[in-house]
Design an enzyme around this catalytic site. Sequence first.
Site, PDB file in Angstrom:
ATOM      1  N   HIS A   1       0.853  -1.196   0.000  1.00  0.00           N
ATOM      2  CA  HIS A   1       0.000   0.000   0.000  1.00  0.00           C
ATOM      3  C   HIS A   1       0.883   1.237   0.000  1.00  0.00           C
ATOM      4  O   HIS A   1       1.239   1.724   1.075  1.00  0.00           O
ATOM      5  CB  HIS A   1      -0.888   0.042   1.252  1.00  0.00           C
ATOM      6  CG  HIS A   1      -1.976  -0.979   1.279  1.00  0.00           C
ATOM      7  ND1 HIS A   1      -2.729  -1.223   2.405  1.00  0.00           N
ATOM      8  CD2 HIS A   1      -2.454  -1.821   0.314  1.00  0.00           C
ATOM      9  CE1 HIS A   1      -3.635  -2.160   2.132  1.00  0.00           C
ATOM     10  NE2 HIS A   1      -3.477  -2.552   0.880  1.00  0.00           N
TER      11      HIS A   1
ATOM     12  N   HIS B   1       6.938   1.592   5.651  1.00  0.00           N
ATOM     13  CA  HIS B   1       8.095   2.318   5.114  1.00  0.00           C
ATOM     14  C   HIS B   1       7.796   3.815   5.191  1.00  0.00           C
ATOM     15  O   HIS B   1       6.632   4.211   5.245  1.00  0.00           O
ATOM     16  CB  HIS B   1       8.399   1.866   3.693  1.00  0.00           C
ATOM     17  CG  HIS B   1       9.195   0.595   3.677  1.00  0.00           C
ATOM     18  ND1 HIS B   1      10.377   0.449   2.984  1.00  0.00           N
ATOM     19  CD2 HIS B   1       8.996  -0.569   4.331  1.00  0.00           C
ATOM     20  CE1 HIS B   1      10.858  -0.764   3.191  1.00  0.00           C
ATOM     21  NE2 HIS B   1      10.038  -1.406   3.998  1.00  0.00           N
TER      22      HIS B   1
ATOM     23  N   GLU C   1      10.765   0.725   8.087  1.00  0.00           N
ATOM     24  CA  GLU C   1      12.010   1.209   7.511  1.00  0.00           C
ATOM     25  C   GLU C   1      12.535   2.274   8.478  1.00  0.00           C
ATOM     26  O   GLU C   1      13.013   1.941   9.554  1.00  0.00           O
ATOM     27  CB  GLU C   1      11.713   1.752   6.113  1.00  0.00           C
ATOM     28  CG  GLU C   1      12.932   2.049   5.296  1.00  0.00           C
ATOM     29  CD  GLU C   1      12.549   2.670   3.962  1.00  0.00           C
ATOM     30  OE1 GLU C   1      13.174   2.327   2.952  1.00  0.00           O
ATOM     31  OE2 GLU C   1      11.643   3.535   3.927  1.00  0.00           O
TER      32      GLU C   1
ATOM     33  N   GLU D   1      17.589  -0.102  -0.574  1.00  0.00           N
ATOM     34  CA  GLU D   1      17.209   0.586  -1.812  1.00  0.00           C
ATOM     35  C   GLU D   1      18.258   1.612  -2.240  1.00  0.00           C
ATOM     36  O   GLU D   1      18.440   1.846  -3.431  1.00  0.00           O
ATOM     37  CB  GLU D   1      15.833   1.243  -1.661  1.00  0.00           C
ATOM     38  CG  GLU D   1      15.758   2.279  -0.549  1.00  0.00           C
ATOM     39  CD  GLU D   1      14.329   2.766  -0.288  1.00  0.00           C
ATOM     40  OE1 GLU D   1      13.384   2.193  -0.839  1.00  0.00           O
ATOM     41  OE2 GLU D   1      14.179   3.719   0.490  1.00  0.00           O
TER      42      GLU D   1
HETATM   43  C1  NOJ Z   1      10.107   3.475  -0.789  1.00  0.00           C
HETATM   44  C2  NOJ Z   1      10.182   2.150  -0.116  1.00  0.00           C
HETATM   45  O1  NOJ Z   1      11.175   2.148   0.876  1.00  0.00           O
HETATM   46  C3  NOJ Z   1      10.444   1.112  -1.174  1.00  0.00           C
HETATM   47  O2  NOJ Z   1      10.668  -0.135  -0.573  1.00  0.00           O
HETATM   48  C4  NOJ Z   1       9.294   1.091  -2.133  1.00  0.00           C
HETATM   49  O3  NOJ Z   1       9.573   0.179  -3.144  1.00  0.00           O
HETATM   50  C5  NOJ Z   1       9.071   2.463  -2.742  1.00  0.00           C
HETATM   51  N1  NOJ Z   1       9.005   3.453  -1.716  1.00  0.00           N
HETATM   52  C6  NOJ Z   1       7.796   2.533  -3.538  1.00  0.00           C
HETATM   53  O4  NOJ Z   1       6.694   2.497  -2.689  1.00  0.00           O
HETATM   54 CA    CA Z   2      12.151   4.331   1.678  1.00  0.00          CA
END
Ligand code: NOJ
Ligand code: CA
Length: 676
Positions: A379, A459, A478, A484
């Site tokens: 989401h 996150h 997070e 990432e």
């Molecule tokens: C940032 C999140 O940390 C990442 O895991 C996610 O793929 C992207 N936002 C897109 O929602």
């Molecule tokens: Ca993030």
Amino acid sequence: MRLGWTWIAACVAATWMSVSLPAAAADVASLESPGHVLSVTLSVDGDGRLDYRVDRLGDEVIAPSRLGLLLGNARALSRYLQFENAERREEDVTWEQPWGERRLVRDRYTEMTAHFVQKRSGVRVDVVFRLYDDGLGFRYAIPAQEGLDHVEIEDELTEFTIAEPASAWWIPAGEWNRYEYLYQRTPLNQVGRAHTPLTLRTDAGLHVAIHEAALVDYPGMWLTRPEGQRLRAQLAPGGAKRSLPMTTPWRSVQISDDAAGLADSNLILNLNEPNRLGDVSWFKPGKYAGVWWSLHLQTESWAAGDQHGATTANTQRYIDFAADNGLMGVLVEGWNRGWNGDWFGWGREFEFAGASEDFDLDTLSDYAKKKGVQLILHHETGCAVSRYERQLSDAMTLAEKHGVHAIKAGYVCDAGQVQRQDVEGGPIRREWHDGQWMSNHFLRVLEEAAKHRVAINSHEPIKDTGLRRTWPNWISREGARGMEYNAWGNPKNPPSHEVNLVYTRLLSGPMDYTPGVVSLKGRGDTPIPSTLARQLALYVVIYSPIQMLADLPEHYAEHPEVMPFLRAVPTDWESSQLVAGEVGEYAVMARRDRNSSAWYVGAITDEHGRQIDLPLSFLDPKRKYRAEIYRDGDDADFRSNPFAFASETRTVTAADRLQLRIAPGGGEAIRFVPLR
Ligand code: NOJ
Ligand code: CA
């Protein structure tokens, strides 16, 4: 003239008052921790200003530091405070976590509630201190009282004056990227406005971490530094509006001789209220794969179209990979509608109860079930948070219907740009991720999710303050730079970052860091600053009840040498201990599986290679173990030779020691299986 003596005396007194120093502070109450390690003393000066100080084994750790609240609707609770009396009690209980880094948690503390009344206004305020041998928590409580039915808390005057010079590890607060910064190491007297946990090591070697616990219906606490060694609370923008009675979150200070004492402390969890949800056994800790890394590599897209990642066929491929490797779940990002176009900080097209046309949720949930895997839906709100709340019930109903027990939620926008719209179609107000309204939003999501037996991994969250104890469906989050950044680059996470996390961010709770990128390559084949063995070690070093195998199935196929460890490593622990480590340098974590007698060790270092002499005294002394060692090759180096890797087995007992040789930017992972 009838001014008389009274008037003259009053003038003289006022003049005299204004040039005099306030009468010296007098101690009014004190308390010792259960094992007499820490003590706190409260004092009030001649102006009725309240200070606390903290000693450890007789040495001052926190010098006299101010307490108080700035109120918008009443006189500041900072002067004219008169001590009334204090109540004391103590507690020693052991409670069980439904899942966690350890099953049993001992909660042993002394507590003192000091009652104050403000002369002139008559307002009553309490300060509650809870002392453990490894730290303390304190908070304000404003009882129900006549003439005051609510408070508007504009800021706190809470201070933390560290008695000795210290080094500090910290990230900036109030900046656009929320909590996603590399840690700075500076002398304490050069710290800027910082988030918590903020970690300190005094020149004498004492370790101190300042944070907060049970952040509910209140803004997050930032730290500013008015001068020298003096830190002060600053509430995230917007302040707090609360009806009475009310309590603030606990302000926490962990204090330990060594770095392990910080990492192993249960202080934050203990300062939270017990489980409110009851049985959450529908949530199964475990590992997951997902349509995710490809999106960050930009080889697939969130949005529907030629590059779409979340198609039925591609998701089936991930379900197969998960089933083949015994993983609990498969995360899918980009499965829902609204990814087309402009979503960052906007999110106004997102739909959470509608799948995109090439993603067949019914087929996939049946397929996953047949394979013994759970779908994890995503989401992403893009920070259209009220819009999300309006869809929440439908979204959770859809999840429940398809056997989804975990949702990853996202709040991608710059700090201070969350969209709150109290009435559909009405004006949009901006909120902070760590403001009072968002602190409540996260709990609204947890409550709704719990009704549908769904757990949440947030996150771009508000910081963790141990609320997983009270809402054990808040499984991870997070709230720091995760993997990432190694896809995007510029800069990627240097090896010191993951080490820093152990002694800062991870003190607050689990992190969905998403390790296991065994290709060691980000977008456009850019190298990730890590050795291969280190990617395995991260599963033990970083605690989270859900851990991603973040890389692509085809990349794991290229590295069969790592799969036995990745298949075996659990995410739920009977016990955990940091067996060696120094803040910002290295960390060696040992954990015992909650569902077997196996032990696991993970070790990581910064950019310096290290030899570590590891006593195995944590093992059961009555047993022999097969140690399956996954280590850096002899000439491994994260810069020049990251794939140099070796695995070997040995028979060991608790009386043995292992010599770990960790490459620069490297790591080591060990599984200890008891032998019959
Ligand atoms: C940032 C999140 O940390 C990442 O895991 C996610 O793929 C992207 N936002 C897109 O929602
Ligand atoms: Ca993030």
